[in-house]
Design a protein around this motif. Sequence first.
Motif, PDB file in Angstrom:
ATOM      1  N   LYS A 732       0.831  -1.202   0.000  1.00  0.00           N
ATOM      2  CA  LYS A 732       0.000   0.000   0.000  1.00  0.00           C
ATOM      3  C   LYS A 732       0.874   1.264   0.000  1.00  0.00           C
ATOM      4  O   LYS A 732       0.594   2.234  -0.718  1.00  0.00           O
ATOM      5  CB  LYS A 732      -0.900  -0.001   1.230  1.00  0.00           C
ATOM      6  CG  LYS A 732      -1.881   1.158   1.288  1.00  0.00           C
ATOM      7  CD  LYS A 732      -2.757   1.075   2.530  1.00  0.00           C
ATOM      8  CE  LYS A 732      -3.714   2.255   2.606  1.00  0.00           C
ATOM      9  NZ  LYS A 732      -4.503   2.240   3.843  1.00  0.00           N
ATOM     10  N   ALA A 733       1.948   1.232   0.797  1.00  0.00           N
ATOM     11  CA  ALA A 733       2.845   2.397   0.858  1.00  0.00           C
ATOM     12  C   ALA A 733       3.498   2.674  -0.488  1.00  0.00           C
ATOM     13  O   ALA A 733       3.617   3.835  -0.923  1.00  0.00           O
ATOM     14  CB  ALA A 733       3.900   2.168   1.941  1.00  0.00           C
ATOM     15  N   VAL A 734       3.906   1.598  -1.194  1.00  0.00           N
ATOM     16  CA  VAL A 734       4.512   1.753  -2.527  1.00  0.00           C
ATOM     17  C   VAL A 734       3.505   2.362  -3.492  1.00  0.00           C
ATOM     18  O   VAL A 734       3.823   3.285  -4.267  1.00  0.00           O
ATOM     19  CB  VAL A 734       5.014   0.382  -3.040  1.00  0.00           C
ATOM     20  CG1 VAL A 734       5.408   0.481  -4.518  1.00  0.00           C
ATOM     21  CG2 VAL A 734       6.193  -0.093  -2.203  1.00  0.00           C
ATOM     22  N   ALA A 735       2.241   1.866  -3.443  1.00  0.00           N
ATOM     23  CA  ALA A 735       1.206   2.352  -4.366  1.00  0.00           C
ATOM     24  C   ALA A 735       0.889   3.817  -4.122  1.00  0.00           C
ATOM     25  O   ALA A 735       0.731   4.605  -5.064  1.00  0.00           O
ATOM     26  CB  ALA A 735      -0.044   1.491  -4.228  1.00  0.00           C
ATOM     27  N   GLU A 736       0.781   4.210  -2.845  1.00  0.00           N
ATOM     28  CA  GLU A 736       0.438   5.604  -2.528  1.00  0.00           C
ATOM     29  C   GLU A 736       1.539   6.568  -2.976  1.00  0.00           C
ATOM     30  O   GLU A 736       1.252   7.661  -3.458  1.00  0.00           O
ATOM     31  CB  GLU A 736       0.188   5.737  -1.019  1.00  0.00           C
ATOM     32  CG  GLU A 736      -1.123   5.087  -0.581  1.00  0.00           C
ATOM     33  CD  GLU A 736      -1.304   5.123   0.930  1.00  0.00           C
ATOM     34  OE1 GLU A 736      -0.278   5.308   1.639  1.00  0.00           O
ATOM     35  OE2 GLU A 736      -2.441   4.944   1.396  1.00  0.00           O
ATOM     36  N   LYS A 737       2.777   6.120  -2.834  1.00  0.00           N
ATOM     37  CA  LYS A 737       3.889   6.987  -3.231  1.00  0.00           C
ATOM     38  C   LYS A 737       3.995   7.094  -4.749  1.00  0.00           C
ATOM     39  O   LYS A 737       4.170   8.189  -5.308  1.00  0.00           O
ATOM     40  CB  LYS A 737       5.198   6.453  -2.646  1.00  0.00           C
ATOM     41  CG  LYS A 737       6.389   7.364  -2.879  1.00  0.00           C
ATOM     42  CD  LYS A 737       7.629   6.842  -2.176  1.00  0.00           C
ATOM     43  CE  LYS A 737       8.814   7.759  -2.414  1.00  0.00           C
ATOM     44  NZ  LYS A 737      10.046   7.265  -1.759  1.00  0.00           N
ATOM     45  N   VAL A 743      -4.349   8.275  -7.085  1.00  0.00           N
ATOM     46  CA  VAL A 743      -4.826   7.020  -6.472  1.00  0.00           C
ATOM     47  C   VAL A 743      -5.672   7.386  -5.251  1.00  0.00           C
ATOM     48  O   VAL A 743      -5.165   7.785  -4.216  1.00  0.00           O
ATOM     49  CB  VAL A 743      -3.640   6.121  -6.060  1.00  0.00           C
ATOM     50  CG1 VAL A 743      -4.166   4.850  -5.387  1.00  0.00           C
ATOM     51  CG2 VAL A 743      -2.789   5.773  -7.256  1.00  0.00           C
ATOM     52  N   ARG A 744      -6.982   7.244  -5.427  1.00  0.00           N
ATOM     53  CA  ARG A 744      -7.907   7.645  -4.373  1.00  0.00           C
ATOM     54  C   ARG A 744      -8.162   6.524  -3.367  1.00  0.00           C
ATOM     55  O   ARG A 744      -8.410   6.769  -2.205  1.00  0.00           O
ATOM     56  CB  ARG A 744      -9.255   8.069  -4.981  1.00  0.00           C
ATOM     57  CG  ARG A 744      -9.134   9.138  -6.061  1.00  0.00           C
ATOM     58  CD  ARG A 744      -8.665  10.462  -5.487  1.00  0.00           C
ATOM     59  NE  ARG A 744      -9.643  11.033  -4.574  1.00  0.00           N
ATOM     60  CZ  ARG A 744      -9.396  12.057  -3.770  1.00  0.00           C
ATOM     61  NH1 ARG A 744      -8.188  12.585  -3.736  1.00  0.00           N
ATOM     62  NH2 ARG A 744     -10.334  12.529  -2.999  1.00  0.00           N
ATOM     63  N   LYS A 745      -8.121   5.283  -3.837  1.00  0.00           N
ATOM     64  CA  LYS A 745      -8.428   4.167  -2.958  1.00  0.00           C
ATOM     65  C   LYS A 745      -7.737   2.914  -3.464  1.00  0.00           C
ATOM     66  O   LYS A 745      -7.660   2.680  -4.673  1.00  0.00           O
ATOM     67  CB  LYS A 745      -9.948   3.941  -2.896  1.00  0.00           C
ATOM     68  CG  LYS A 745     -10.390   2.942  -1.835  1.00  0.00           C
ATOM     69  CD  LYS A 745     -11.914   2.889  -1.758  1.00  0.00           C
ATOM     70  CE  LYS A 745     -12.366   1.899  -0.694  1.00  0.00           C
ATOM     71  NZ  LYS A 745     -13.833   1.793  -0.637  1.00  0.00           N
ATOM     72  N   SER A 767      -7.232  -3.675  -6.382  1.00  0.00           N
ATOM     73  CA  SER A 767      -8.035  -2.733  -7.168  1.00  0.00           C
ATOM     74  C   SER A 767      -7.565  -1.324  -6.842  1.00  0.00           C
ATOM     75  O   SER A 767      -7.218  -1.017  -5.697  1.00  0.00           O
ATOM     76  CB  SER A 767      -9.521  -2.883  -6.842  1.00  0.00           C
ATOM     77  OG  SER A 767      -9.772  -2.517  -5.493  1.00  0.00           O
ATOM     78  N   PHE A 768      -7.543  -0.464  -7.903  1.00  0.00           N
ATOM     79  CA  PHE A 768      -7.123   0.922  -7.732  1.00  0.00           C
ATOM     80  C   PHE A 768      -8.222   1.826  -8.281  1.00  0.00           C
ATOM     81  O   PHE A 768      -8.667   1.644  -9.421  1.00  0.00           O
ATOM     82  CB  PHE A 768      -5.809   1.197  -8.483  1.00  0.00           C
ATOM     83  CG  PHE A 768      -4.659   0.348  -8.005  1.00  0.00           C
ATOM     84  CD1 PHE A 768      -3.835   0.773  -6.985  1.00  0.00           C
ATOM     85  CD2 PHE A 768      -4.417  -0.884  -8.600  1.00  0.00           C
ATOM     86  CE1 PHE A 768      -2.786  -0.011  -6.559  1.00  0.00           C
ATOM     87  CE2 PHE A 768      -3.372  -1.676  -8.171  1.00  0.00           C
ATOM     88  CZ  PHE A 768      -2.556  -1.246  -7.133  1.00  0.00           C
TER      89      PHE A 768
END
Length: 803
Positions: A732-737, A743-745, A767-768
């Motif tokens: 999750k941390a990689v995706a948010e960065k 990326v809202r959710k 899912s993104f």
Amino acid sequence: MKISINRLNQYIALSESPEEIAALLTRSGLEVEGVEEFVSIPGGLEGVVIGEVLTCERHPDADKLSLTTVDVGSAVVPIVCGASNVAKGQKVVVATVGAKLFPTEGEPIEIKKAKIRGQVSEGMICAEDEIGIGTSHAGIMVLDTDLPNGTPASQYFEVSEDHVLEIGLTPNRADAASHLGVARDLKALLGRPICLPEEKPLVVEKSGPSISVEVQNAADCPRYAGVVITDLKIGPSPQWLQNFLRSLDLEPINNVVDITNFILHDLGQPLHAFDADKISQGKIIVGKLPKGTPFVTLDEKERKLSGEELMICDPNGGMCIAGVFGGNHSGVSDHTTSIFLESAYFSPDVIRKGSQFHGLKTDASFRFERGTDPNMPVYALKRAVQLLQEIAGGKVASEIIDFYPQPIADFVIEVTYGHVNRLIGKNIDPTEVKSILESLDIRVINQTAKGFTAIVKPYRVDVTREADIIEEILRIHGFHQVELSENLNTDYLAEHPVKDLNKLQYRLTEMLAGQGYFELITNSLTKPVYAEKSGYLDSNVNVEIFNKLSEDLGVMRQTLLFSGLEVLAHNINRRQTDLKCFEFGTVYQKTSEGYKEGKRLAIFHSGNRSAESWIEPEKPFGFSDIYAVVERILERLNIEIGQVSMKESAPFTYGLVLKVGEKELGTVGLVDEKILKLAEVRQEVWYAELDWDLLTKKASGLKKYQEISKYPEVRRDLSLVIDKAVTYDQVKAVAEKAGGKLVRKIGVFDVYQGDKIEAGKKAYALSFILQDLENTLTDKVIEKTMSKLIQAFQDQVGAIIRS
């Protein structure tokens, strides 16, 4: 707490009805829960008179009956009597026609004109049990009196009538736990003086047993007073004293014990009488005895001491649990002739410990553990001695012993008129403020235009702060006299209002109940075997119960899991297999610093989420169901989860650990089969346990809102194969960065571990939700964002992207 109106009248002149007094006291904070009529003899002997037997002959048709004529003052009436001892010339007790008798045993009897074996009978000559004054039925009562015929029997038997107030005393009003305490409030409310019995000096009349006192810890016993009384004649108390005690639902015992009970309820000062001849070596020691010491109390039960209770001892051992309960050996008996009468002030803390440990709640401990008046012991002692002299023939045989090395000081409180008026919501004239406080025995000194200093006597244990002084002013001035303004508001002295934890819990209870959950309330005691065999609880931190009811209830629970599983097993065994339950409960642990407890919220899912029907097949609960309800709870409390990590250890087969910052908020997952077997549950259980203390601390009443974007969302999915050691939090941390603001959710909709992928790996289906709040997303932007995500997953967590 019961209060006699008759006794109050001896302190303060009361012209008001009992109901008016009750309303007045309730309005001022002493809530009167009921007003009862008390009559010392049931029915008050209404319709019962003194009569004289004029004639007495045998009944012509019954050998065991007599025909009498009785002068009842207003008439001479015929009465058929079955008593063998009836005779001409006797003064007797007669129940006239229409009288209602309340026998000692059985139902009430109404006297009617009757024919008994053909003879008219217009009344009844009574035995003592028939009018409720005793138990004898051996014959009629024959009186030795010169009272004229027709005199009401209530006059002969000194029938006492009273009204008794039942006061629901709140714990803070220890000062009002007596007739004197209630009279003090009435003094302020009615503006009338109270009259205390005259304090007469004690004069030593003769020599008696020499008693010395040693107090080993003045912190536990700041004041200890006593006196020796000899030449006592133990016997029944006079009728007035027996009536007073019975009006308070107390049974008279003997004159000495009854006097100590009278002083306790009258002045609020408990006393204790020791048989002076049973005090070894004439020495009293106030201190503590070793843990485990046996002690036999007045109820003839042997109790093991905790070592923390305060004891009244002699050199041979304990005589009394101080302020709680007397000992069987040293108490007053029918053969007692000399007593040492104790009157003390004990620390509320030490009395509360002793009372709680032994499960003994007495009238004395009720007062001592809330706080008595340290200035009362000697006055109460003198008052009791006067009564012992009058009622039991006692003689003072020693000077008063009064150990009081460090007198307890008055409370000194600074008060400002601004705070008084602000908190009451009305401007109170300073003259009235002073008048009210002085009527409550609170001195007012150092008055200025801004405020004053209040000097409060130590018996007012509830008046130690400025807010307490203001409350005293308000309750006497009258809540009903504070007019409501057009714009209602409240005020407080604290800087910030405290969260209402009950409302938070009720809010969640409503939500869960509305979604079909049943609330559990289970026992805090549980089986030690759960900690020993669960594989994740530490049995060394169990809080063990000293007096176990059984081994199955031997320790306090460390988790809500097992008590909830027991409920599930009970229902499943009765074919109620589809279960959604929750519980708010407390858990306990022993630590190196003592004991620790905390509140938890537990949620259980077991069986099917929906029953089988023609519309759709039955569907069992899964991880997403239990996690979804946890998310709804956090959303309702406005709490955002900081970190989520995998948990693949007991009590779960697999699950998640939720954190807020560095603190663990809770866990959620599938309960391990070994745990289920311990609790004898035979189907899957999904479980979540949240730290309610942390939840309430982090909960916010403020909810953030933002305008709904007019630009549409876009969903894209990715399937990653990663090492088992990689956590969702890392992904999750990689995706948010990498995804940035677009990326809202991020969601996980599938997790796979099995033989279709390489050993040591797992697959996440993610899912993104992508959205630009200022523009419509184009395919180019979407593809660029997804490429960044893929590259980041490959570089930072070694992911393989599955097509």
